[in-house]
Design a protein around this motif. Structure first.
Motif, PDB file in Angstrom:
ATOM      1  N   VAL A  84      -3.757   4.398  -5.372  1.00  0.00           N
ATOM      2  CA  VAL A  84      -3.018   3.480  -4.496  1.00  0.00           C
ATOM      3  C   VAL A  84      -1.638   4.017  -4.128  1.00  0.00           C
ATOM      4  O   VAL A  84      -1.215   3.908  -2.974  1.00  0.00           O
ATOM      5  N   LYS A  85      -0.927   4.601  -5.087  1.00  0.00           N
ATOM      6  CA  LYS A  85       0.423   5.101  -4.801  1.00  0.00           C
ATOM      7  C   LYS A  85       0.395   6.238  -3.788  1.00  0.00           C
ATOM      8  O   LYS A  85       1.204   6.274  -2.862  1.00  0.00           O
ATOM      9  N   ALA A  86      -0.536   7.174  -3.957  1.00  0.00           N
ATOM     10  CA  ALA A  86      -0.635   8.289  -3.011  1.00  0.00           C
ATOM     11  C   ALA A  86      -1.012   7.782  -1.625  1.00  0.00           C
ATOM     12  O   ALA A  86      -0.429   8.201  -0.628  1.00  0.00           O
ATOM     13  N   ILE A  87      -1.960   6.865  -1.567  1.00  0.00           N
ATOM     14  CA  ILE A  87      -2.373   6.307  -0.281  1.00  0.00           C
ATOM     15  C   ILE A  87      -1.189   5.625   0.402  1.00  0.00           C
ATOM     16  O   ILE A  87      -0.972   5.784   1.612  1.00  0.00           O
ATOM     17  N   GLY A  88      -0.395   4.900  -0.369  1.00  0.00           N
ATOM     18  CA  GLY A  88       0.801   4.257   0.177  1.00  0.00           C
ATOM     19  C   GLY A  88       1.782   5.264   0.748  1.00  0.00           C
ATOM     20  O   GLY A  88       2.349   5.050   1.824  1.00  0.00           O
ATOM     21  N   LEU A  89       1.988   6.379   0.024  1.00  0.00           N
ATOM     22  CA  LEU A  89       2.875   7.439   0.520  1.00  0.00           C
ATOM     23  C   LEU A  89       2.346   7.992   1.840  1.00  0.00           C
ATOM     24  O   LEU A  89       3.088   8.112   2.813  1.00  0.00           O
TER      25      LEU A  89
END
Length: 195
Positions: free
Chosen positions: A160-165
């Motif tokens: 989720v964090k990478a996708i958000g970035l």
């Protein structure tokens, strides 16, 4: 904090492997086996492969490596893909080859008008400081310099964090790929940033 994006030096193979492992340890171990970190270190110091220092940049802050990105244009991919396969086969069990073929087919082919971003990671104690964003800027700048039309990547759908970035940087989700490797199921999003 002063941040510099630099070509990865040959003597940093363990740092390279550490950052690549951050991008998806469970998947990498399923695909390449338990000795994947040593394999990555071995590939890093060799030319003409998709895990080479040639296509790796480090984010350096205050003399410390705090992030890494691995990317390459289509032309490098075409030149290096068979050598990468050969080097990997030398490092893993023969039975893993069929899984690698399945991964390659599942994620799709690279295209002439793109730069492929294969791995991006930032040291956990330096996250939230804009380092991932700066590494992405560097990749896009290189894509523009090479006159490419897009940057493409695959990210596990639960990251989720990478996708958000990536979304905050303008990447769009193009499609989803499901792959079974070593009896484990993985789902990847193909994300694209048009330039």
């Amino acid at each position: 904090m002063e941040l510099e994006i630099t070509q990865a030096p040959l003597n940093c193979s363990s740092e390279f492997a550490k950052y690549v492992m951050m991008t998806g340890e469970r998947f990498l171990k399923a695909a390449f086996g338990k000795n994947v970190q040593k394999m990555l270190e071995s590939l890093f110091v060799r030319k003409n492969n998709l895990f080479s220092y040639e296509c790796t940049r480090f984010a350096v802050a205050d003399g410390k490596i705090v992030g890494a990105v691995v990317f390459y244009p289509y032309e490098y991919y075409i030149k290096a893909r068979w050598n990468t396969g050969f080097l990997i086969v030398k490092n893993i069990l023969f039975t893993k080859i069929f899984g690698l073929i399945k991964i390659d087919r599942g994620l799709g082919k690279h295209k002439k008008d793109e730069v492929y971003l294969s791995h991006l990671a930032v040291d956990p104690s330096y996250r939230g400081m804009g380092i991932g964003h700066r590494l992405l800027e560097h990749v896009v700048e290189e894509a523009e310099r090479l006159k490419k039309k897009k940057v493409v990547l695959h990210v596990e759908s639960d990251n989720v964090k990478a996708i958000g970035l990536y979304k905050s940087f303008g990447f769009l989700t193009e499609k989803t790929a499901k792959i079974k490797v070593s009896g484990q199921n993985f789902e990847f999003l193909k994300m694209v940033k048009y330039i």
